[in-house]
Design a protein around this motif. Structure first.
Motif, mmCIF file in Angstrom:
data_model
loop_
_atom_site.group_PDB
_atom_site.id
_atom_site.type_symbol
_atom_site.label_atom_id
_atom_site.label_comp_id
_atom_site.label_asym_id
_atom_site.label_seq_id
_atom_site.Cartn_x
_atom_site.Cartn_y
_atom_site.Cartn_z
ATOM 1 N N LYS A 70 0.840 -1.186 0.000
ATOM 2 C CA LYS A 70 0.000 0.000 0.000
ATOM 3 C C LYS A 70 0.879 1.241 0.000
ATOM 4 O O LYS A 70 1.886 1.287 0.696
ATOM 5 C CB LYS A 70 -0.929 0.010 1.214
ATOM 6 C CG LYS A 70 -2.055 -1.000 1.137
ATOM 7 C CD LYS A 70 -3.003 -0.841 2.319
ATOM 8 C CE LYS A 70 -4.179 -1.795 2.204
ATOM 9 N NZ LYS A 70 -5.126 -1.635 3.348
ATOM 10 N N VAL A 71 0.436 2.253 -0.788
ATOM 11 C CA VAL A 71 1.189 3.499 -0.923
ATOM 12 C C VAL A 71 0.234 4.663 -0.657
ATOM 13 O O VAL A 71 -0.870 4.698 -1.231
ATOM 14 C CB VAL A 71 1.808 3.618 -2.335
ATOM 15 C CG1 VAL A 71 2.525 4.949 -2.503
ATOM 16 C CG2 VAL A 71 2.754 2.464 -2.598
ATOM 17 N N PRO A 72 0.584 5.636 0.212
ATOM 18 C CA PRO A 72 -0.264 6.831 0.393
ATOM 19 C C PRO A 72 -0.476 7.556 -0.937
ATOM 20 O O PRO A 72 0.459 7.707 -1.725
ATOM 21 C CB PRO A 72 0.536 7.684 1.389
ATOM 22 C CG PRO A 72 1.419 6.712 2.094
ATOM 23 C CD PRO A 72 1.765 5.650 1.105
ATOM 24 N N TYR A 73 -1.727 8.015 -1.160
ATOM 25 C CA TYR A 73 -2.105 8.522 -2.480
ATOM 26 C C TYR A 73 -2.493 9.982 -2.413
ATOM 27 O O TYR A 73 -3.324 10.392 -1.601
ATOM 28 C CB TYR A 73 -3.249 7.680 -3.040
ATOM 29 C CG TYR A 73 -3.712 8.086 -4.426
ATOM 30 C CD1 TYR A 73 -2.789 8.370 -5.431
ATOM 31 C CD2 TYR A 73 -5.060 8.212 -4.722
ATOM 32 C CE1 TYR A 73 -3.194 8.743 -6.696
ATOM 33 C CE2 TYR A 73 -5.483 8.578 -5.997
ATOM 34 C CZ TYR A 73 -4.546 8.843 -6.969
ATOM 35 O OH TYR A 73 -4.954 9.230 -8.228
ATOM 36 N N ASP A 74 -1.881 10.796 -3.261
ATOM 37 C CA ASP A 74 -2.247 12.194 -3.463
ATOM 38 C C ASP A 74 -2.887 12.287 -4.844
ATOM 39 O O ASP A 74 -2.228 12.039 -5.866
ATOM 40 C CB ASP A 74 -1.012 13.086 -3.370
ATOM 41 C CG ASP A 74 -1.348 14.564 -3.519
ATOM 42 O OD1 ASP A 74 -2.534 14.890 -3.727
ATOM 43 O OD2 ASP A 74 -0.420 15.396 -3.423
ATOM 44 N N LYS A 75 -4.163 12.650 -4.887
ATOM 45 C CA LYS A 75 -4.901 12.618 -6.153
ATOM 46 C C LYS A 75 -4.453 13.695 -7.135
ATOM 47 O O LYS A 75 -4.856 13.658 -8.309
ATOM 48 C CB LYS A 75 -6.392 12.759 -5.875
ATOM 49 C CG LYS A 75 -6.963 11.577 -5.097
ATOM 50 C CD LYS A 75 -8.463 11.711 -4.922
ATOM 51 C CE LYS A 75 -9.015 10.501 -4.164
ATOM 52 N NZ LYS A 75 -10.479 10.590 -3.976
#
Length: 464
Positions: free
Chosen positions: A345-350
């Motif tokens: 899992k990778v933190p996501y910035d839209k």
């Protein structure tokens, strides 16, 4: 003190095996020593003296108490000294007896392009029941074998590859040893192993991609004018491996690389390759890899779930994956998964574009396969940032600052900007009281008189 036991002390023997059984050739010296050990106390008793405890000491610690009145004092000193010399002679003989003769009839024979059979015979001077070992060691430092010497004739097969040795030939040595930790207890016998063709580098950058039923190999020929023939099989010295030698019968070319499909099912064993021409040869172990894993990316809340597809070969529980991502063209960040777990899992910035790459690596407990990094896979788009908040955070302090400055300036020039207005009620009050003089409490407007120019009029006669 002597206690009546005529056996040798326990510290006299190097191990628990009887001396006569370990070294048959030392029987004469040992029998003499046993005779002296038994007879010497009997001589003391026959002379009426107390038997003495006989022990072995170094020469610098030998102390002999001689009785001047006893005629047997010199005899006891002579016997003790003779006993010490006998012990020294047996010790020296024991040390030389451990140097076994080297094996005989040591020779070699090629069984196929990769395997050599080494053969030798046990020394004829050693009895069949004598426990020994044969230690073999070749030029490559990692090639060594220890064989228990319980037979008369021996044969051992080893793989030899031209990439392992710089010189033209291999030299193989063999020792006859008591155990495999003492390698130089005898003189070695040796044999020289030579290839049937001169060795040469015929190809470079030889690599294979492993699939479930085929291995796709490619290489760059050193000299394209030469006609190359390629043979291959799984490495090993067993008869089954030797008989499985195959030929590349359908080579093809892709760009600058020559290619061939090796029809081998996946195995943890190495693949040995022979490339030869009419005048030279080269043998080596093929460098194997698997195709890069494919990535599947899904958005789950504020995270991206990245999953890698396991390779076709090997157990799924053997693989681990390295996934690298680069958000918004920033520094690349790599993360390793747990063994058998293909998802991270990778933190996501839209508002960011993410670039992903991955490679697979097999656990050291399974094999040594791995893959190269995959092609870059992207997710998301780079959006311009929302400047509303930034604009508000800049404009509000600016407006407030301007307002404060205007207030300060207005306060300092309040008399000009906001003049004092006369009170009209005072004027009307004085008029009603009949006062002719008008008292002005403040400065009134006084008009400025205009400048009037005098006009000159002149009369003229009608005749003129």
């Amino acid at each position: 003190m002597w206690n009546g036991d005529t056996s040798l002390p326990s510290h006299f023997h190097a191990d628990s095996t009887p001396l006569l059984q370990r070294h048959p050739r030392s029987s004469t010296v040992t029998t003499t020593l046993l005779f002296i050990w038994t007879v010497f106390p009997w001589c003391d008793r026959a002379s009426g003296q107390k038997p003495r405890d006989l022990r072995f000491y170094p020469a610098d610690r030998l102390e002999v108490k001689r009785d001047a009145d006893s005629p047997r004092g010199d005899m006891r000193f002579t016997l003790e000294f003779f006993l010490l010399l006998t012990h020294t002679a047996v010790t020296v003989f024991y040390c030389h007896a451990d140097q076994f003769p080297p094996p005989i009839n040591f020779w070699n024979e090629w069984l196929d392009p990769f395997t050599v059979m080494l053969s030798w015979t046990k020394p004829s001077s050693l009895p069949d029941d004598h426990e020994i070992f044969f230690f073999l060691k070749g030029d490559p430092e990692d090639k060594s074998t220890c064989v228990k010497g319980s037979l008369r004739n021996y044969r051992v097969s080893e793989n030899f590859l031209t990439e392992e040795n710089i010189s033209k030939d291999w030299t193989y040595n063999i020792w006859t040893v008591k155990d495999c930790e003492h390698l130089h207890s005898s003189k070695p016998a040796n044999t020289i192993i030579s290839t049937w063709k001169p060795r040469a580098q015929l190809v470079k950058d030889f690599k294979c991609v492993v699939y479930s039923e085929v291995m796709k190999c490619s290489w760059i020929p050193v000299n394209r004018s030469l006609s190359l023939t390629l043979f291959y099989r799984f490495c090993g010295s067993l008869e089954e491996s030797i008989k499985s030698l195959k030929t590349c019968d359908e080579p093809y070319i892709v760009g600058e690389r020559s290619c061939c499909d090796l029809h081998l099912n996946y195995s943890v064993e190495d693949v040995c390759v022979l490339v030869e021409t009419e005048a030279a040869m080269s043998t080596f172990i093929a460098r194997l890899s698997v195709p890069p894993p494919k990535l599947t990316i899904r958005e789950v809340g504020d995270y991206l779930t990245v999953s890698a597809t396991p390779p076709e070969v090997g157990e799924k529980a053997c693989w681990t994956y390295e996934v690298c991502h680069k958000p918004c063209s920033k520094t690349k960040v790599c993360q390793n998964t747990s063994i058998g777990e293909p998802t991270i899992k990778v933190p996501y910035d839209k508002n960011c574009l993410y670039e992903f790459q991955s490679k697979a690596r097999m656990s050291k407990y399974c094999s040594r396969l791995n893959s190269n990094f995959s092609e870059t896979v992207t997710h998301g788009v780079n959006k311009p940032p929302d400047l509303t908040l930034t604009a508000v955070s800049i404009a509000v302090p600016l407006i407030l600052s301007i307002c404060v400055i205007l207030c300060c300036c207005s306060y300092r020039r309040r008399g000009v900007i906001f003049p004092v207005i006369p009170d009209p009620s005072a004027i009307f009050e004085e008029m009603m009281n009949g006062s002719k003089e008008l008292k002005v409490t403040g400065s009134l407007y006084t008009p400025v008189p205009e400048r009037i120019e005098a006009c000159k009029i002149s009369l003229e006669s009608e005749n003129s």
